[in-house]
Design an enzyme around this catalytic site. Structure first.
Site, PDB file in Angstrom:
ATOM      1  N   LYS A 175      64.410   2.568  75.841  1.00 27.68           N
ATOM      2  CA  LYS A 175      65.533   2.377  74.921  1.00 27.68           C
ATOM      3  C   LYS A 175      65.065   1.571  73.706  1.00 27.68           C
ATOM      4  CE  LYS A 175      68.417   4.085  78.052  1.00 27.68           C
ATOM      5  NZ  LYS A 175      69.156   5.349  77.895  1.00 27.68           N
ATOM      6  N   LYS A 201      60.202   6.853  81.152  1.00 21.00           N
ATOM      7  CA  LYS A 201      60.814   8.164  80.897  1.00 21.00           C
ATOM      8  C   LYS A 201      61.235   8.316  79.443  1.00 21.00           C
ATOM      9  CE  LYS A 201      65.155  10.571  81.968  1.00 21.00           C
ATOM     10  NZ  LYS A 201      65.762  10.310  80.653  1.00 21.00           N
ATOM     11  N   ASP A 203      63.936   9.671  76.979  1.00 19.11           N
ATOM     12  CA  ASP A 203      65.342  10.017  77.091  1.00 19.11           C
ATOM     13  C   ASP A 203      65.499  11.518  76.878  1.00 19.11           C
ATOM     14  OD1 ASP A 203      68.367  10.093  76.178  1.00 19.11           O
ATOM     15  OD2 ASP A 203      68.003   8.164  77.131  1.00 19.11           O
ATOM     16  N   GLU A 204      66.553  12.074  77.460  1.00 14.10           N
ATOM     17  CA  GLU A 204      66.770  13.516  77.334  1.00 14.10           C
ATOM     18  C   GLU A 204      66.937  13.958  75.884  1.00 14.10           C
ATOM     19  OE1 GLU A 204      70.775  11.593  78.287  1.00 14.10           O
ATOM     20  OE2 GLU A 204      68.682  11.382  78.887  1.00 14.10           O
ATOM     21  N   HIS A 294      65.982  16.483  83.957  1.00 12.90           N
ATOM     22  CA  HIS A 294      67.211  15.799  83.561  1.00 12.90           C
ATOM     23  C   HIS A 294      68.345  16.812  83.530  1.00 12.90           C
ATOM     24  CE1 HIS A 294      70.136  13.379  81.385  1.00 12.90           C
ATOM     25  NE2 HIS A 294      69.408  12.328  81.728  1.00 12.90           N
ATOM     26  N   ARG A 295      69.549  16.341  83.869  1.00 12.47           N
ATOM     27  CA  ARG A 295      70.691  17.251  83.984  1.00 12.47           C
ATOM     28  C   ARG A 295      71.660  17.141  82.805  1.00 12.47           C
ATOM     29  NH1 ARG A 295      74.679  14.683  88.648  1.00 12.47           N
ATOM     30  NH2 ARG A 295      74.684  12.531  87.894  1.00 12.47           N
ATOM     31  N   SER A 379      70.116   6.797  88.315  1.00 15.69           N
ATOM     32  CA  SER A 379      69.927   6.238  86.981  1.00 15.69           C
ATOM     33  C   SER A 379      71.266   6.137  86.278  1.00 15.69           C
ATOM     34  CB  SER A 379      68.975   7.139  86.172  1.00 15.69           C
ATOM     35  OG  SER A 379      68.831   6.666  84.854  1.00 15.69           O
TER      36      SER A 379
END
Length: 481
Positions: A175, A201, A203-204, A294-295, A379
Site C-alpha cells: 500500500k 503482493k 494489488d489487483e 485475486h477475485r 485478506s
C-alpha cells in the site's frame, strides 16, 4: 408462460409456444453419475408456478428456446436437454425455491470452464418470467473434472517449493495500492520480506500504469525478494500481477517473471476471464511458476442473496481453471464472509472429497478425483489481534495476508512484518501445545508481546479496531413468527 394454440405445419411440425414444464420438468428423473447438477435459487414472477420457473431455467440453459422450432426434430432432445428434477421451498422466504437441474455431460466442451458457465449462467439470468435467479452450487462429475488440469501445482508442491511446513503462510499487499514509483514499491517489498513475511503482493489494481510500468515493477520486486532471501535464509515471493489487456500481453509478462527467476505470478481471474486464466495456469505448470488468484469483481456477482452466483461456484470454477491461491474472505476482517459458509467453500478449495452439508451451504457431494487443491487467502482488514482466530479458522494450509496490518505499523514495514510473524509463531506454538486459540487468543498475543516490542506496538495501535457489520451471505433458516 401461457400455452398457445399450436399450428400444424405441412411437414408434421407443430409450431407454437408450450409450457416449459411439459418438456423440462421431470421429477421422476434419476440423476446420472456423469450429470452436472446445479442448485438454483429461483424467485418466479407473480403467477408463475415454481415448476414452470424451474423448467424454464433448465430449458433456457440447455436446449430450449421460447417457441418450438422445427430443427428440434433433427436431434434427440431427451439425450441433450437439461432437466429440472426437484424443487423445494426456501425456508423463511416467500415465493422462493431451490430448483435442482441436471445437465447431460455432452452439453459441455471438455476442459472449458468458459463453456460450462456460458451455458449454465448465460441468458437465462435475464429471463422475464423470473424476478431473480441465483446459482447456489454445482456438482461437477469426476468424468468432467478429469478433463481439467486444475491448479498449476497445488498445496503440497507449493510447500515443497517454498520449504515451509506446519504453519500458515504470511503475506502483505503493498500500500498505497496505486501511485508509488517502481523503486519505492520495491523498497516496501524488501522491508516486508526481510521482516519475516513469506509473500508480498501486487494489488489487483496494479497492472502497468503511467506511474509504474510493469517491467520496472517486476525488476525492482525481484531484486527486493532476492536480497531478502539472502538476508533471511528463507524462500520469499512477491505476487507479480501479470493481468493485462490481452492474453498475449499477459503471457509475455509471465514469461518475463520466469526469466527473472521469481517463484510466483498473479492474475485477476474474473476481470481477466476464465479463458485467459486457464491459459496462464497451463503456462505456470509448464514453467514452474506458482499462480496467485485475486477475485476482483466477485461481489458484483455473488453479494446479493437472491440473484447472481454464490462464491462457492466461482471457487469451484477457479479450481478447475487453475490457481494455487485464491482470496476467500476472512470471517473476522472488513470483507464479507460468515464462518460456516466460508469454511464450506474453503474445504471445496482444499479437500479432495467433500460431503453434502447444507449447514455449511454445500448442496452436493463433490469428488475432485485428485485434482490439486487451492490455498485460501484470508485478506482484508485483519491485524495481529485477529491472528489466533485466523489460525484456528483456516488452519495451516492458508495464507494470512496483512496489508494495512503490516504497513500501518507505527515503526514501519519491517517491524510490522516482525509483529505479524511473532504473533503467528506464538499462535502455532500455543496450538501445538494444546491451548484453545478461540478462548485464549488475546492472552497468547499479550504473552508474546512481552518479548517483542514490535508486536507490543502493533497491539497498542489496533486494540480498538472492529468491523462489526452483519454478513449479507447467511444460511437459510426459518424466520421467527
Amino acid at each position: 408462460m401461457s400455452p398457445q394454440t399450436e399450428t400444424k405445419a405441412s411437414v408434421g411440425f407443430k409450431a407454437g409456444v408450450k409450457e416449459y414444464k411439459l418438456t423440462y420438468y421431470t421429477p421422476e428423473y434419476e440423476t446420472k453419475d456423469t450429470d452436472i447438477l446445479a442448485a438454483f435459487r429461483v424467485t418466479p414472477q407473480p403467477g408463475v408456478p415454481p415448476e414452470e420457473a424451474g423448467a424454464a431455467v433448465a430449458a433456457e440453459s440447455s436446449t430450449g428456446t421460447w417457441t418450438a422450432v422445427w430443427t428440434d426434430g433433427l436431434t434427440s432432445l431427451d439425450r441433450y436437454k437439461g432437466r429440472c428434477y426437484h424443487i423445494e421451498p426456501v425456508p423463511g422466504e416467500e415465493n422462493q425455491y431451490i430448483a435442482y437441474v441436471a445437465y447431460p455431460l455432452d452439453l459441455f466442451e471438455e476442459g472449458s470452464v468458459t463453456n460450462m458457465f456460458t451455458s449454465i449462467v448465460g441468458n437465462v439470468f435475464g429471463f422475464k418470467a423470473l424476478r431473480a435467479l441465483r446459482l447456489e452450487d454445482l456438482r461437477v462429475p469426476p468424468a468432467y473434472i478429469k478433463t481439467f488440469q486444475g491448479p498449476p501445482h497445488g498445496i503440497q508442491v507449493e510447500r515443497d517449493k517454498l520449504n515451509k511446513y506446519g504453519r500458515p503462510l504470511l503475506g502483505c499487499t503493498i500500500k498505497p495500492k496505486l501511485g508509488l514509483s517502481a523503486k519505492n514499491y520495491g523498497r516496501a517489498v524488501y522491508e516486508c520480506l526481510r521482516g519475516g513475511l513469506d509473500f508480498t503482493k501486487d494489488d489487483e489494481n496494479v497492472n502497468s500504469q503511467p506511474f509504474m510500468r510493469w517491467r520496472d515493477r517486476f525488476c525492482f520486486c525481484a531484486e527486493a525478494l532476492f536480497k531478502a532471501q539472502a538476508e533471511t535464509g528463507e524462500i520469499k515471493g512477491h505476487y507479480l500481477n501479470a493481468t493485462a489487456g490481452t492474453c498475449e500481453e499477459m503471457i509475455k509478462r509471465a514469461v518475463f517473471a520466469r526469466e527473472l527467476g521469481v517463484p510466483i505470478v498473479m492474475h485477476d481471474y474474473l476481470t481477466g476471464g476464465f479463458t485467459a486464466n486457464t491459459s496462464l495456469a497451463h503456462y505456470c505448470r509448464d514453467n514452474g511458476l506458482l499462480l496467485h488468484i485475486h477475485r476482483a469483481m466477485h461481489a458484483v456477482i455473488d453479494r446479493q442473496k437472491n440473484h447472481g452466483m454464490h462464491f462457492r461456484v466461482l471457487a469451484k470454477g477457479l479450481r478447475m481453471s487453475g490457481g494455487d491461491h485464491i482470496h476467500a474472505g476472512t470471517v473476522v476482517g472488513k470483507l464479507e464472509g460468515e464462518r460456516d459458509i466460508t469454511l464450506g467453500f474453503v474445504d471445496l478449495l482444499r479437500d479432495d472429497f467433500i460431503e453434502k452439508d447444507r449447514s455449511r451451504g454445500i448442496y452436493f457431494t463433490q469428488d475432485w478425483v485428485s485434482l490439486p487443491g487451492v490455498i485460501p487467502v484470508a485478506s482484508g482488514g485483519i491485524h495481529v489481534w485477529h491472528m489466533p482466530a485466523l489460525t484456528e479458522i483456516f488452519g495451516d494450509d492458508s495464507v494470512l495476508q496483512f496489508g494495512g496490518g503490516t504497513l500501518g505499523h507505527p515503526w514501519g514495514n519491517a517491524p510490522g512484518a516482525v509483529a505479524n510473524r511473532v504473533a503467528l509463531e506464538a499462535c502455532v506454538k500455543a496450538r501445538n501445545e494444546g491451548r484453545d486459540l478461540a478462548a485464549e487468543g488475546n492472552e497468547i498475543i499479550r504473552e508474546a508481546s512481552k518479548w517483542s516490542p514490535e508486536l507490543a506496538a502493533a497491539c497498542e495501535v489496533w486494540k480498538e479496531i472492529r468491523f462489526n457489520f452483519e454478513a449479507m451471505d447467511k444460511l437459510d433458516k426459518e424466520k421467527d413468527l
